[in-house]
Scaffold this motif. Structure first.
Motif, PDB file in Angstrom:
ATOM      1  N   VAL A 187       0.831  -1.204   0.000  1.00  0.00           N
ATOM      2  CA  VAL A 187       0.000   0.000   0.000  1.00  0.00           C
ATOM      3  C   VAL A 187       0.867   1.256   0.000  1.00  0.00           C
ATOM      4  O   VAL A 187       0.590   2.220  -0.725  1.00  0.00           O
ATOM      5  N   THR A 188       1.929   1.249   0.799  1.00  0.00           N
ATOM      6  CA  THR A 188       2.827   2.404   0.834  1.00  0.00           C
ATOM      7  C   THR A 188       3.476   2.641  -0.525  1.00  0.00           C
ATOM      8  O   THR A 188       3.520   3.777  -1.020  1.00  0.00           O
ATOM      9  N   ALA A 189       3.978   1.563  -1.139  1.00  0.00           N
ATOM     10  CA  ALA A 189       4.617   1.693  -2.446  1.00  0.00           C
ATOM     11  C   ALA A 189       3.621   2.141  -3.510  1.00  0.00           C
ATOM     12  O   ALA A 189       3.938   2.981  -4.364  1.00  0.00           O
ATOM     13  N   THR A 190       2.397   1.587  -3.460  1.00  0.00           N
ATOM     14  CA  THR A 190       1.385   1.963  -4.452  1.00  0.00           C
ATOM     15  C   THR A 190       0.994   3.427  -4.310  1.00  0.00           C
ATOM     16  O   THR A 190       0.904   4.166  -5.308  1.00  0.00           O
ATOM     17  N   ALA A 191       0.756   3.860  -3.076  1.00  0.00           N
ATOM     18  CA  ALA A 191       0.385   5.260  -2.854  1.00  0.00           C
ATOM     19  C   ALA A 191       1.515   6.194  -3.271  1.00  0.00           C
ATOM     20  O   ALA A 191       1.279   7.224  -3.913  1.00  0.00           O
ATOM     21  N   SER A 192       2.773   5.824  -2.940  1.00  0.00           N
ATOM     22  CA  SER A 192       3.911   6.646  -3.364  1.00  0.00           C
ATOM     23  C   SER A 192       4.018   6.667  -4.884  1.00  0.00           C
ATOM     24  O   SER A 192       4.330   7.702  -5.488  1.00  0.00           O
ATOM     25  N   GLY A 193       3.747   5.520  -5.518  1.00  0.00           N
ATOM     26  CA  GLY A 193       3.798   5.451  -6.969  1.00  0.00           C
ATOM     27  C   GLY A 193       2.734   6.312  -7.622  1.00  0.00           C
ATOM     28  O   GLY A 193       2.995   6.974  -8.636  1.00  0.00           O
ATOM     29  N   ILE A 194       1.518   6.304  -7.066  1.00  0.00           N
ATOM     30  CA  ILE A 194       0.444   7.151  -7.621  1.00  0.00           C
ATOM     31  C   ILE A 194       0.825   8.616  -7.517  1.00  0.00           C
ATOM     32  O   ILE A 194       0.665   9.398  -8.471  1.00  0.00           O
ATOM     33  N   LEU A 195       1.317   9.014  -6.345  1.00  0.00           N
ATOM     34  CA  LEU A 195       1.753  10.404  -6.186  1.00  0.00           C
ATOM     35  C   LEU A 195       2.890  10.739  -7.148  1.00  0.00           C
ATOM     36  O   LEU A 195       2.910  11.811  -7.758  1.00  0.00           O
ATOM     37  N   GLY A 196       3.837   9.798  -7.290  1.00  0.00           N
ATOM     38  CA  GLY A 196       4.946  10.017  -8.208  1.00  0.00           C
ATOM     39  C   GLY A 196       4.489  10.130  -9.648  1.00  0.00           C
ATOM     40  O   GLY A 196       5.003  10.965 -10.411  1.00  0.00           O
ATOM     41  N   LEU A 197       3.506   9.312 -10.042  1.00  0.00           N
ATOM     42  CA  LEU A 197       2.998   9.377 -11.415  1.00  0.00           C
ATOM     43  C   LEU A 197       2.306  10.713 -11.670  1.00  0.00           C
ATOM     44  O   LEU A 197       2.478  11.320 -12.731  1.00  0.00           O
ATOM     45  N   VAL A 198       1.513  11.183 -10.694  1.00  0.00           N
ATOM     46  CA  VAL A 198       0.847  12.482 -10.840  1.00  0.00           C
ATOM     47  C   VAL A 198       1.885  13.592 -10.982  1.00  0.00           C
ATOM     48  O   VAL A 198       1.770  14.463 -11.863  1.00  0.00           O
ATOM     49  N   ALA A 199       2.924  13.556 -10.125  1.00  0.00           N
ATOM     50  CA  ALA A 199       3.971  14.579 -10.202  1.00  0.00           C
ATOM     51  C   ALA A 199       4.708  14.495 -11.537  1.00  0.00           C
ATOM     52  O   ALA A 199       5.018  15.522 -12.155  1.00  0.00           O
ATOM     53  N   GLY A 200       4.992  13.264 -11.993  1.00  0.00           N
ATOM     54  CA  GLY A 200       5.694  13.101 -13.260  1.00  0.00           C
ATOM     55  C   GLY A 200       4.881  13.584 -14.440  1.00  0.00           C
ATOM     56  O   GLY A 200       5.416  14.231 -15.357  1.00  0.00           O
ATOM     57  N   ILE A 201       3.566  13.289 -14.448  1.00  0.00           N
ATOM     58  CA  ILE A 201       2.701  13.745 -15.542  1.00  0.00           C
ATOM     59  C   ILE A 201       2.634  15.272 -15.560  1.00  0.00           C
ATOM     60  O   ILE A 201       2.702  15.899 -16.624  1.00  0.00           O
ATOM     61  N   ALA A 202       2.506  15.867 -14.368  1.00  0.00           N
ATOM     62  CA  ALA A 202       2.449  17.329 -14.295  1.00  0.00           C
ATOM     63  C   ALA A 202       3.741  17.951 -14.815  1.00  0.00           C
ATOM     64  O   ALA A 202       3.715  18.918 -15.603  1.00  0.00           O
ATOM     65  N   LEU A 203       4.890  17.394 -14.409  1.00  0.00           N
ATOM     66  CA  LEU A 203       6.174  17.936 -14.854  1.00  0.00           C
ATOM     67  C   LEU A 203       6.367  17.717 -16.354  1.00  0.00           C
ATOM     68  O   LEU A 203       6.858  18.608 -17.061  1.00  0.00           O
ATOM     69  N   ALA A 204       5.962  16.533 -16.847  1.00  0.00           N
ATOM     70  CA  ALA A 204       6.072  16.272 -18.282  1.00  0.00           C
ATOM     71  C   ALA A 204       5.215  17.248 -19.081  1.00  0.00           C
ATOM     72  O   ALA A 204       5.625  17.737 -20.145  1.00  0.00           O
ATOM     73  N   GLY A 205       4.008  17.553 -18.572  1.00  0.00           N
ATOM     74  CA  GLY A 205       3.157  18.520 -19.249  1.00  0.00           C
ATOM     75  C   GLY A 205       3.794  19.889 -19.327  1.00  0.00           C
ATOM     76  O   GLY A 205       3.746  20.553 -20.376  1.00  0.00           O
ATOM     77  N   ILE A 206       4.416  20.312 -18.221  1.00  0.00           N
ATOM     78  CA  ILE A 206       5.086  21.614 -18.216  1.00  0.00           C
ATOM     79  C   ILE A 206       6.248  21.634 -19.205  1.00  0.00           C
ATOM     80  O   ILE A 206       6.434  22.593 -19.972  1.00  0.00           O
ATOM     81  N   VAL A 207       7.039  20.557 -19.200  1.00  0.00           N
ATOM     82  CA  VAL A 207       8.193  20.481 -20.109  1.00  0.00           C
ATOM     83  C   VAL A 207       7.745  20.536 -21.561  1.00  0.00           C
ATOM     84  O   VAL A 207       8.332  21.249 -22.385  1.00  0.00           O
ATOM     85  N   HIS A 208       6.690  19.801 -21.906  1.00  0.00           N
ATOM     86  CA  HIS A 208       6.219  19.793 -23.292  1.00  0.00           C
ATOM     87  C   HIS A 208       5.608  21.142 -23.685  1.00  0.00           C
ATOM     88  O   HIS A 208       5.711  21.569 -24.843  1.00  0.00           O
ATOM     89  N   MET A 209       4.945  21.808 -22.737  1.00  0.00           N
ATOM     90  CA  MET A 209       4.406  23.144 -23.023  1.00  0.00           C
ATOM     91  C   MET A 209       5.530  24.133 -23.313  1.00  0.00           C
ATOM     92  O   MET A 209       5.453  24.935 -24.237  1.00  0.00           O
ATOM     93  N   ILE A 210       6.610  24.050 -22.533  1.00  0.00           N
ATOM     94  CA  ILE A 210       7.771  24.932 -22.776  1.00  0.00           C
ATOM     95  C   ILE A 210       8.393  24.615 -24.123  1.00  0.00           C
ATOM     96  O   ILE A 210       8.782  25.522 -24.885  1.00  0.00           O
ATOM     97  N   ALA A 211       8.500  23.311 -24.443  1.00  0.00           N
ATOM     98  CA  ALA A 211       9.088  22.920 -25.731  1.00  0.00           C
ATOM     99  C   ALA A 211       8.261  23.441 -26.895  1.00  0.00           C
ATOM    100  O   ALA A 211       8.802  23.939 -27.901  1.00  0.00           O
ATOM    101  N   LYS A 212       6.923  23.354 -26.779  1.00  0.00           N
ATOM    102  CA  LYS A 212       6.058  23.863 -27.842  1.00  0.00           C
ATOM    103  C   LYS A 212       6.182  25.384 -27.974  1.00  0.00           C
ATOM    104  O   LYS A 212       6.184  25.926 -29.082  1.00  0.00           O
ATOM    105  N   ALA A 213       6.262  26.061 -26.822  1.00  0.00           N
ATOM    106  CA  ALA A 213       6.394  27.525 -26.870  1.00  0.00           C
ATOM    107  C   ALA A 213       7.683  27.950 -27.564  1.00  0.00           C
ATOM    108  O   ALA A 213       7.716  28.943 -28.295  1.00  0.00           O
ATOM    109  N   ARG A 214       8.761  27.190 -27.351  1.00  0.00           N
ATOM    110  CA  ARG A 214      10.035  27.527 -27.976  1.00  0.00           C
ATOM    111  C   ARG A 214       9.981  27.346 -29.493  1.00  0.00           C
ATOM    112  O   ARG A 214      10.669  28.048 -30.237  1.00  0.00           O
ATOM    113  N   HIS A 215       9.181  26.356 -29.936  1.00  0.00           N
ATOM    114  CA  HIS A 215       9.108  26.107 -31.364  1.00  0.00           C
ATOM    115  C   HIS A 215       8.029  26.942 -32.039  1.00  0.00           C
ATOM    116  O   HIS A 215       7.821  26.798 -33.225  1.00  0.00           O
TER     117      HIS A 215
END
Length: 309
Positions: A281-309
């Motif tokens: 349960v601890t690993a799963t909950a940490s993984g869910i939080l990590g996935l949410v954080a990773g998706i949010a960061l990936a979205g920001i990175v891709h938005m910056i990449a699109k803005a540059r192009h």
């Protein structure tokens, strides 16, 4: 004379006890740090075989050996001194740096999840290289650069585990973790990349070796896919756990308390295997939080990449 000899023996015994205690500290700290770095280790193991794809079989092990030497140099000559300087002069920075590394793990894991779901890839195709020597140098240098990032995360995780120990003990423990992980990762990679060659060799033999060889050849692509999947999951879980623990140390303990309460409740519902349920349960909950954080960061990175192009 007898009294002096007894005192000398007492001193020797005391030194021996201190040495044994130090070895215990090193072994315990190295073990904890190595376990915490498991996610990065699995991902490193999954990534490295791709660097020998398309090269002749006789060059696979020499290339892995070169990458392993580069990895050892990264850990011992670059990252170990940097970690010790950080521990000695800016220990307050360890947790923020570790959290940045955790975010990077979550980002990479989220990118790989997106690639698996969408079938897309954020990596660009390399231009074909006709010179095998140039190709080998390019692959080795690229692998060592990638290893530097993964090794930095491994050493940061290890430093967080040994930061409260004396500086010499930290140095020995970090060096032990770095060398042990390098040997394990590249030893396993060497075995994996040669398994298909072993399978082809056995497939030319008479039965039952032929069937075993055929099975190995068919099995290895599945093994690599499993390792890649486990590596991605481990990156997200470890990254999420680092973020949760870092927030707790920086004064925001709510996520850690919520996960602990959830895991404790789930474990209390089972009379057997409660420790395993608590960990899952601890690993799963940490993984869910990590996935949410990773998706949010990936979205920001891709938005910056699109803005540059």
């Amino acid at each position: 004379m007898a009294t002096g000899l007894i005192a000398l023996l007492d001193d020797v015994a005391g030194i021996a006890k201190l040495a044994a205690a130090s070895l215990d500290d090193v072994a315990g700290a190295a073990g904890k740090a190595g376990a915490k770095a498991a996610g990065v280790v699995v991902d490193d193991t999954a990534v490295t075989p791709s660097y020998v794809v398309g090269l002749t079989p006789e060059r696979e092990l020499p290339i892995i050996w070169k990458i392993a030497l580069g990895s050892a140099r990264n850990k011992l000559l670059l990252l170990l001194p940097a970690a010790l300087l950080l521990s000695a002069f800016a220990p307050w920075a360890i947790t923020p740096i570790l959290m940045l590394g955790g975010l990077y793990l979550c980002f990479e894991g989220a990118e790989k999840v997106w690639e698996a779901v969408s079938g897309a890839s954020h990596e660009t195709e390399a231009a074909p290289v006709t010179d095998p020597v140039a190709l080998e140098k390019e692959r080795v240098s690229g692998a060592i650069r990638t290893d530097l990032i993964l090794s930095a995360e491994i050493m940061a995780i290890a430093l967080a585990e040994v930061g409260n120990l004396p500086l010499l003990t930290q140095a020995i423990a970090l060096a032990a973790v770095g060398l042990a992980i390098t040997v394990v990762v590249y030893g396993v990679v060497g075995i994996l990349v040669k398994m298909d060659d072993i399978g082809l060799h056995l497939a030319r033999r008479a039965e039952p070796l032929r069937s075993i060889g055929d099975g190995l050849v068919r099995m290895m692509p599945v093994v690599f896919r499993i390792i890649a999947t486990v590596g991605t999951a481990a990156m997200i879980w470890v990254g999420g756990g680092i973020i949760v623990h870092g927030l707790e140390q920086l004064g925001w303990p709510q996520p850690a308390h919520m996960i602990e309460a959830l895991a404790g409740t789930a474990a209390s519902l089972s009379s057997a295997g409660s420790a395993v349920i608590h960990w899952v349960v601890t690993a799963t909950a940490s993984g869910i939080l990590g996935l949410v954080a990773g998706i949010a960061l990936a979205g920001i990175v891709h938005m910056i990449a699109k803005a540059r192009h």
